[in-house]
Design a protein around this motif. Structure first.
Motif, short mmCIF file in Angstrom:
data_model
loop_
_atom_site.label_atom_id
_atom_site.label_comp_id
_atom_site.label_asym_id
_atom_site.label_seq_id
_atom_site.Cartn_x
_atom_site.Cartn_y
_atom_site.Cartn_z
N ALA A 23 43.21 30.13 -10.21
CA ALA A 23 43.05 31.43 -10.86
C ALA A 23 41.82 31.49 -11.77
N THR A 24 41.35 30.34 -12.22
CA THR A 24 40.21 30.33 -13.13
C THR A 24 38.89 30.03 -12.42
N ALA A 25 38.87 30.04 -11.11
CA ALA A 25 37.66 29.72 -10.36
C ALA A 25 36.55 30.75 -10.57
N SER A 26 36.91 32.02 -10.63
CA SER A 26 35.93 33.09 -10.81
C SER A 26 35.81 33.43 -12.29
N LYS A 27 34.59 33.55 -12.77
CA LYS A 27 34.35 33.87 -14.18
C LYS A 27 34.97 35.23 -14.53
N ASP A 28 34.80 36.22 -13.66
CA ASP A 28 35.33 37.56 -13.94
C ASP A 28 36.86 37.57 -13.95
N THR A 29 37.46 36.87 -12.98
CA THR A 29 38.93 36.80 -12.94
C THR A 29 39.45 36.07 -14.16
N ARG A 30 38.81 34.97 -14.51
CA ARG A 30 39.21 34.19 -15.69
C ARG A 30 39.14 35.06 -16.95
N ARG A 31 38.10 35.84 -17.09
CA ARG A 31 37.93 36.70 -18.26
C ARG A 31 39.01 37.79 -18.30
N THR A 32 39.29 38.41 -17.17
CA THR A 32 40.30 39.46 -17.11
C THR A 32 41.69 38.90 -17.43
N ILE A 33 42.02 37.77 -16.85
CA ILE A 33 43.32 37.15 -17.10
C ILE A 33 43.43 36.73 -18.56
N GLY A 39 46.10 39.63 -25.09
CA GLY A 39 46.70 40.88 -25.55
C GLY A 39 48.21 40.89 -25.42
N GLY A 40 48.78 39.74 -25.09
CA GLY A 40 50.24 39.66 -24.98
C GLY A 40 50.79 40.35 -23.75
N ARG A 41 49.95 40.51 -22.73
CA ARG A 41 50.39 41.21 -21.52
C ARG A 41 50.60 40.25 -20.36
N ILE A 42 51.33 39.18 -20.63
CA ILE A 42 51.72 38.27 -19.55
C ILE A 42 53.23 38.21 -19.51
N GLN A 43 53.77 38.30 -18.31
CA GLN A 43 55.21 38.25 -18.10
C GLN A 43 55.50 37.04 -17.24
N GLU A 49 55.69 27.96 -12.85
CA GLU A 49 54.69 28.96 -12.46
C GLU A 49 53.77 28.42 -11.37
N LYS A 50 53.77 29.09 -10.22
CA LYS A 50 52.90 28.69 -9.11
C LYS A 50 51.81 29.71 -8.86
N THR A 51 52.08 30.98 -9.22
CA THR A 51 51.19 32.07 -8.85
C THR A 51 50.99 33.02 -10.02
N LEU A 52 49.77 33.53 -10.15
CA LEU A 52 49.49 34.59 -11.11
C LEU A 52 49.17 35.86 -10.35
N LEU A 53 49.76 36.96 -10.77
CA LEU A 53 49.47 38.26 -10.18
C LEU A 53 48.81 39.11 -11.24
N LEU A 54 47.67 39.67 -10.92
CA LEU A 54 46.99 40.58 -11.82
C LEU A 54 47.32 41.99 -11.35
N CYS A 55 47.90 42.77 -12.23
CA CYS A 55 48.32 44.12 -11.89
C CYS A 55 47.70 45.11 -12.87
N GLU A 56 47.58 46.36 -12.43
CA GLU A 56 47.08 47.42 -13.30
C GLU A 56 48.00 48.61 -13.18
N LYS A 57 48.42 49.12 -14.31
CA LYS A 57 49.25 50.32 -14.34
C LYS A 57 48.78 51.17 -15.51
N ARG A 60 45.96 49.76 -17.73
CA ARG A 60 46.20 48.53 -18.50
C ARG A 60 46.50 47.38 -17.55
N TYR A 61 45.89 46.24 -17.84
CA TYR A 61 46.13 45.05 -17.03
C TYR A 61 47.38 44.33 -17.51
N GLN A 62 48.10 43.77 -16.56
CA GLN A 62 49.30 42.97 -16.83
C GLN A 62 49.23 41.76 -15.92
N VAL A 63 49.54 40.58 -16.45
CA VAL A 63 49.57 39.37 -15.65
C VAL A 63 51.02 38.92 -15.53
#
Length: 78
Positions: A23-33, A39-43, A49-57, A60-63
Motif C-alpha cells: 500500500a505504501t509503494a506509490s507516493k500519492d497513495t501513501r500520502r492519501t492513506i 484524520g482518524g478516518r480508518i476503520q 489486516e491483509k488489505t487496505l481499501l481506500l474509499c470516498e464518500k 471525504r476519504y476513508q480507509v
C-alpha cells in the motif's frame, strides 16, 4: 462489498483495493492513506489486516483495513 466482521461498503465508494504490504509503494497513495489515518478516518475490521481499501464518500476519504485478501475482495468486486 463485505469486508469481514460487520463491515460493508458500497462498491461505488471504493477507489482502490491494496494489499497492505504494498500500500505504501506509490507516493500519492501513501500520502492519501496517511491523511485518512491522521484524520482518524480508518476503520479496522476484526482480524489480521491483509488489505487496505481506500474509499470516498461525500468528498471525504476513508480507509478500511480488512482481514480478507485483496485478491478475494477484487473477485467480489467484479
Amino acid at each position: 462489498m463485505f469486508l469481514g466482521g460487520d463491515r460493508v461498503v458500497l462498491d461505488e465508494d471504493i477507489i482502490c483495493i491494496l494489499p497492505k504490504a504494498t500500500a505504501t509503494a506509490s507516493k500519492d497513495t501513501r500520502r492519501t492513506i496517511s491523511k485518512a489515518i491522521g484524520g482518524g478516518r480508518i476503520q479496522a475490521v476484526e482480524g489480521v489486516e491483509k488489505t487496505l481499501l481506500l474509499c470516498e464518500k461525500n468528498g471525504r476519504y476513508q480507509v478500511y483495513a480488512s482481514p480478507i485478501s485483496s485478491e478475494r475482495l477484487c473477485l467480489r468486486n467484479e
